[in-house]
Scaffold this motif. Structure first.
Motif, PDB file in Angstrom:
ATOM      1  N   PHE A 223       0.834  -1.206   0.000  1.00  0.00           N
ATOM      2  CA  PHE A 223       0.000   0.000   0.000  1.00  0.00           C
ATOM      3  C   PHE A 223       0.870   1.259   0.000  1.00  0.00           C
ATOM      4  O   PHE A 223       0.605   2.214  -0.743  1.00  0.00           O
ATOM      5  CB  PHE A 223      -0.893  -0.025   1.241  1.00  0.00           C
ATOM      6  CG  PHE A 223      -1.651   1.246   1.508  1.00  0.00           C
ATOM      7  CD1 PHE A 223      -2.845   1.513   0.849  1.00  0.00           C
ATOM      8  CD2 PHE A 223      -1.181   2.178   2.423  1.00  0.00           C
ATOM      9  CE1 PHE A 223      -3.557   2.683   1.101  1.00  0.00           C
ATOM     10  CE2 PHE A 223      -1.881   3.348   2.682  1.00  0.00           C
ATOM     11  CZ  PHE A 223      -3.066   3.603   2.012  1.00  0.00           C
ATOM     12  N   ALA A 224       1.915   1.265   0.827  1.00  0.00           N
ATOM     13  CA  ALA A 224       2.790   2.430   0.942  1.00  0.00           C
ATOM     14  C   ALA A 224       3.501   2.722  -0.371  1.00  0.00           C
ATOM     15  O   ALA A 224       3.626   3.885  -0.789  1.00  0.00           O
ATOM     16  CB  ALA A 224       3.811   2.207   2.055  1.00  0.00           C
ATOM     17  N   VAL A 225       3.957   1.661  -1.051  1.00  0.00           N
ATOM     18  CA  VAL A 225       4.651   1.853  -2.331  1.00  0.00           C
ATOM     19  C   VAL A 225       3.687   2.384  -3.386  1.00  0.00           C
ATOM     20  O   VAL A 225       3.974   3.365  -4.089  1.00  0.00           O
ATOM     21  CB  VAL A 225       5.289   0.530  -2.806  1.00  0.00           C
ATOM     22  CG1 VAL A 225       5.822   0.680  -4.220  1.00  0.00           C
ATOM     23  CG2 VAL A 225       6.424   0.126  -1.867  1.00  0.00           C
ATOM     24  N   GLY A 226       2.518   1.739  -3.506  1.00  0.00           N
ATOM     25  CA  GLY A 226       1.547   2.144  -4.523  1.00  0.00           C
ATOM     26  C   GLY A 226       0.993   3.537  -4.284  1.00  0.00           C
ATOM     27  O   GLY A 226       1.044   4.407  -5.159  1.00  0.00           O
ATOM     28  N   VAL A 227       0.475   3.755  -3.071  1.00  0.00           N
ATOM     29  CA  VAL A 227      -0.091   5.059  -2.738  1.00  0.00           C
ATOM     30  C   VAL A 227       0.993   6.136  -2.724  1.00  0.00           C
ATOM     31  O   VAL A 227       0.771   7.270  -3.135  1.00  0.00           O
ATOM     32  CB  VAL A 227      -0.813   5.000  -1.369  1.00  0.00           C
ATOM     33  CG1 VAL A 227      -1.218   6.387  -0.907  1.00  0.00           C
ATOM     34  CG2 VAL A 227      -2.027   4.096  -1.452  1.00  0.00           C
ATOM     35  N   GLY A 228       2.182   5.745  -2.270  1.00  0.00           N
ATOM     36  CA  GLY A 228       3.280   6.707  -2.226  1.00  0.00           C
ATOM     37  C   GLY A 228       3.650   7.216  -3.606  1.00  0.00           C
ATOM     38  O   GLY A 228       3.864   8.422  -3.800  1.00  0.00           O
ATOM     39  N   PHE A 229       3.710   6.323  -4.576  1.00  0.00           N
ATOM     40  CA  PHE A 229       4.064   6.721  -5.939  1.00  0.00           C
ATOM     41  C   PHE A 229       3.000   7.653  -6.522  1.00  0.00           C
ATOM     42  O   PHE A 229       3.325   8.707  -7.086  1.00  0.00           O
ATOM     43  CB  PHE A 229       4.212   5.478  -6.820  1.00  0.00           C
ATOM     44  CG  PHE A 229       4.541   5.788  -8.250  1.00  0.00           C
ATOM     45  CD1 PHE A 229       5.825   6.165  -8.623  1.00  0.00           C
ATOM     46  CD2 PHE A 229       3.562   5.715  -9.236  1.00  0.00           C
ATOM     47  CE1 PHE A 229       6.131   6.462  -9.946  1.00  0.00           C
ATOM     48  CE2 PHE A 229       3.853   6.005 -10.560  1.00  0.00           C
ATOM     49  CZ  PHE A 229       5.146   6.376 -10.904  1.00  0.00           C
ATOM     50  N   VAL A 230       1.730   7.265  -6.358  1.00  0.00           N
ATOM     51  CA  VAL A 230       0.637   8.087  -6.882  1.00  0.00           C
ATOM     52  C   VAL A 230       0.603   9.450  -6.185  1.00  0.00           C
ATOM     53  O   VAL A 230       0.439  10.492  -6.823  1.00  0.00           O
ATOM     54  CB  VAL A 230      -0.716   7.360  -6.711  1.00  0.00           C
ATOM     55  CG1 VAL A 230      -1.865   8.277  -7.107  1.00  0.00           C
ATOM     56  CG2 VAL A 230      -0.741   6.086  -7.541  1.00  0.00           C
ATOM     57  N   THR A 231       0.757   9.442  -4.856  1.00  0.00           N
ATOM     58  CA  THR A 231       0.734  10.687  -4.086  1.00  0.00           C
ATOM     59  C   THR A 231       1.852  11.624  -4.511  1.00  0.00           C
ATOM     60  O   THR A 231       1.657  12.834  -4.649  1.00  0.00           O
ATOM     61  CB  THR A 231       0.851  10.385  -2.576  1.00  0.00           C
ATOM     62  OG1 THR A 231      -0.231   9.546  -2.177  1.00  0.00           O
ATOM     63  CG2 THR A 231       0.824  11.669  -1.766  1.00  0.00           C
ATOM     64  N   TYR A 232       3.031  11.062  -4.721  1.00  0.00           N
ATOM     65  CA  TYR A 232       4.186  11.872  -5.124  1.00  0.00           C
ATOM     66  C   TYR A 232       3.923  12.571  -6.461  1.00  0.00           C
ATOM     67  O   TYR A 232       4.155  13.776  -6.614  1.00  0.00           O
ATOM     68  CB  TYR A 232       5.432  10.996  -5.230  1.00  0.00           C
ATOM     69  CG  TYR A 232       6.625  11.697  -5.833  1.00  0.00           C
ATOM     70  CD1 TYR A 232       7.393  12.585  -5.080  1.00  0.00           C
ATOM     71  CD2 TYR A 232       6.976  11.475  -7.164  1.00  0.00           C
ATOM     72  CE1 TYR A 232       8.481  13.239  -5.643  1.00  0.00           C
ATOM     73  CE2 TYR A 232       8.060  12.122  -7.733  1.00  0.00           C
ATOM     74  CZ  TYR A 232       8.811  13.009  -6.964  1.00  0.00           C
ATOM     75  OH  TYR A 232       9.880  13.653  -7.519  1.00  0.00           O
TER      76      TYR A 232
END
Length: 417
Positions: free
Chosen positions: A200-209
Motif C-alpha cells: 500500500f505504501a509503495v503504490g499510494v506513495g508513488f501516486v501521491t508523489y
C-alpha cells in the motif's frame, strides 16, 4: 468548561524550555530536560499536572509530526543503500533482547520469587517480557540527532531504517506471542496486513508523489498550501497504518515524509513543521512521557527485578545492534553510536505491555519495572548517544544541528536570540 488545560500547557511549555536550557548547560540534549519536566510536574513528583486524554492526543500528534519531519529530511537514496545493514541491525536488536529478557524473566517470574497470580502459561509470560524489551522508540533519538546535526549522517540514516524495521519485527513478535495466548488473534492475517501495508505504501506513495508534484507546480505562488496538504497526507498515512494494517502510526508518518522528501518544496515544508514542532508539539510529547510515570508500591524483589531488567534493556540493545552494525561494515565507534541510538523504549514498550495485559500475559505487579525501563532508557538514550559521538567537529559538512526545543534558523537571516 474546564480551562485548566490552558494552564497545563503553559506550565509544560515553560518548564520544558527552562529545564531544556539547564540540561544544555551541562552538555546534555535538551530533550532530557523536557522529560525531567514531565516527571517533576506529574504524579511521580509534584502532581501538578495529570496526563489527560487531551495531552495524550496532542503528544501523539507531536510524535507523528516529529517522525514526518524526519522522513522529509531523510535522503531516500541513502535509506535504500542502508537497507541491508538496517535489517541486520534491527534483527539482532530484536533477537538479543528477546532471548536475554526471556532468560531474566524465567529467573524472577517464579512463585518462589515473585507471585503474579496469572493463569496464563508461565513460559508465554516470560517470552512476553522479552518481547517488551525488543521495542524501540526512535522519536527521541531523532530529535537528538537533529540537535547534533547528525540526522542525515550514515549512522543517523541507518538508525532510522533499523528503527522502522525493528517496529515491524516487534509487531510480528507481539502478534505471535499474543495469538498463542488469545485464539481470536490470527497470526497469518496480521502478517498479511504487514505485507499489505508496504505494498500500500509503495503504490499510494508513488501516486501521491506524482499528484502532489503536479499540484504544487500549478500553485507555486502560495507555499502555505503545500504545508496544509502535506499535513493531510501525513495524518492519512498515519491513520491507515494504524487502523487498517496494525502498523504503528509513526511508521506511516515517516513513510509519508519520505514520499514528499524528493519534492522541490520539501525543505520549505520541513521548516514550517519544525516551527509547529518546537513551539507546541515536541515539548508536550516529551513531557507526556514523564507525566505517564506512576509507580505503584513495589516489594524489594520487584525493585531488584526492575534494576536487572533495566540493565538488560540497555546492554542488549547496545550489544545486539552494535554487533549487527559491525557485521554490516561499521567501525567500533559507529557501531556504539547505532546501539546507543536504539536504546530508548519510550511509549512503544508501554503500548506493548498494555496489549499483553489485555490477554493476560502481563501482571499489574510488573508494570512498575516496565515503567522504570521506559523512563530511564528514554532519558539515558540521548545522553549515551551524545557521549558516543563525542565532541562535535567543525568539519561536519554544514550539518548544523538545532537545539531540540529551539526554533530553526530562518532562511537568509540570523536566528533571534
Amino acid at each position: 468548561m474546564d480551562y485548566k488545560y490552558l494552564l497545563d500547557l503553559a506550565l509544560i511549555l515553560l518548564s520544558t524550555k527552562l529545564l531544556g536550557l539547564v540540561t544544555r548547560k551541562f552538555k546534555m540534549p535538551q530533550v532530557v530536560g523536557a522529560l525531567l519536566a514531565g516527571i517533576i510536574l506529574g504524579p511521580a513528583c509534584l502532581g501538578i499536572i495529570d496526563n489527560t486524554n487531551f495531552i495524550k492526543a496532542l503528544s501523539e500528534i507531536g510524535v507523528i509530526v516529529l517522525m514526518f519531519s524526519a522522513g522529509m529530511e531523510s535522503d531516500i537514496h541513502q535509506l535504500k543503500k542502508a537497507g541491508k545493514a538496517s535489517f541486520i541491525i534491527a534483527a539482532l536488536g530484536v533477537v538479543v533482547p528477546l532471548v536475554v529478557g526471556f532468560a531474566v524473566a524465567g529467573v524472577f517470574n517464579d512463585p518462589s520469587v515473585i507471585q503474579t497470580d496469572l493463569d496464563a502459561n508461565r513460559f508465554l509470560q516470560n517470552v512476553f517480557i522479552g518481547v517488551i524489551l525488543t521495542a524501540t522508540s526512535v522519536s527521541i533519538t531523532v530529535e537528538t540527532l537533529k540537535e547534533m546535526g547528525k540526522l542525515n549522517s550514515q549512522v543517523g540514516i541507518t538508525i532510522l531504517g533499523a528503527a522502522v524495521i525493528d517496529d515491524i519485527l516487534g509487531i510480528i513478535a507481539l502478534t505471535i506471542i499474543t495469538s498463542l495466548a488469545d485464539p481470536s488473534v490470527a497470526v497469518g492475517i496480521v502478517l498479511l496486513k504487514i505485507v499489505g501495508f508496504f505494498a500500500f505504501a509503495v503504490g499510494v506513495g508513488f501516486v501521491t508523489y506524482i499528484l502532489f508534484k503536479k499540484w504544487s507546480d500549478r500553485h507555486i505562488d502560495d507555499h502555505r498550501r503545500f504545508v496544509v496538504m502535506a499535513f493531510v497526507i501525513c495524518l492519512l498515512m498515519s491513520f491507515c497504518a494504524e487502523e487498517w494494517f496494525g502498523v504503528a502510526d509513526i511508521t506511516g508518518a515517516f513513510i509519508a515524509g519520505l514520499i514528499l522528501s524528493n519534492t522541490s518544496h520539501a525543505k520549505y515544508m520541513a521548516s514550517r513543521f519544525e516551527t509547529l514542532s518546537y513551539t507546541l508539539l515536541s515539548p508536550i510529547f516529551f513531557a507526556s512521557v514523564g507525566l505517564s510515570v506512576v509507580l505503584t508500591d513495589m516489594s524489594m524483589m520487584i525493585v531488584v527485578f526492575a534494576l536487572v531488567l533495566l540493565g538488560v534493556a540497555i546492554i542488549t540493545k547496545i550489544v545486539g545492534c552494535g554487533i549487527g552494525a559491525r557485521l554490516s561494515g561499521f567501525n567500533n565507534r559507529e557501531s556504539l553510536q547505532i546501539g546507543c541510538g536504539m536504546v530508548s523504549r519510550g511509549e512503544v514498550a508501554l503500548i506493548v505491555a498494555n496489549k499483553g495485559a489485555a490477554v493476560g500475559l502481563m501482571s499489574p505487579l510488573l508494570f512498575g519495572p516496565v515503567v522504570i525501563v521506559v523512563v530511564v532508557t528514554t532519558i539515558l538514550s540521548p545522553i549515551l548517544l551524545k557521549l558516543s559521538f563525542g565532541k562535535k567537529k567543525k568539519k561536519d559538512g554544514g550539518e548544523n544541528g538545532e537545539p531540540a526545543l529551539s526554533p530553526p534558523k530562518p532562511a537568509g537571516g540570523t536566528q533571534e536570540q
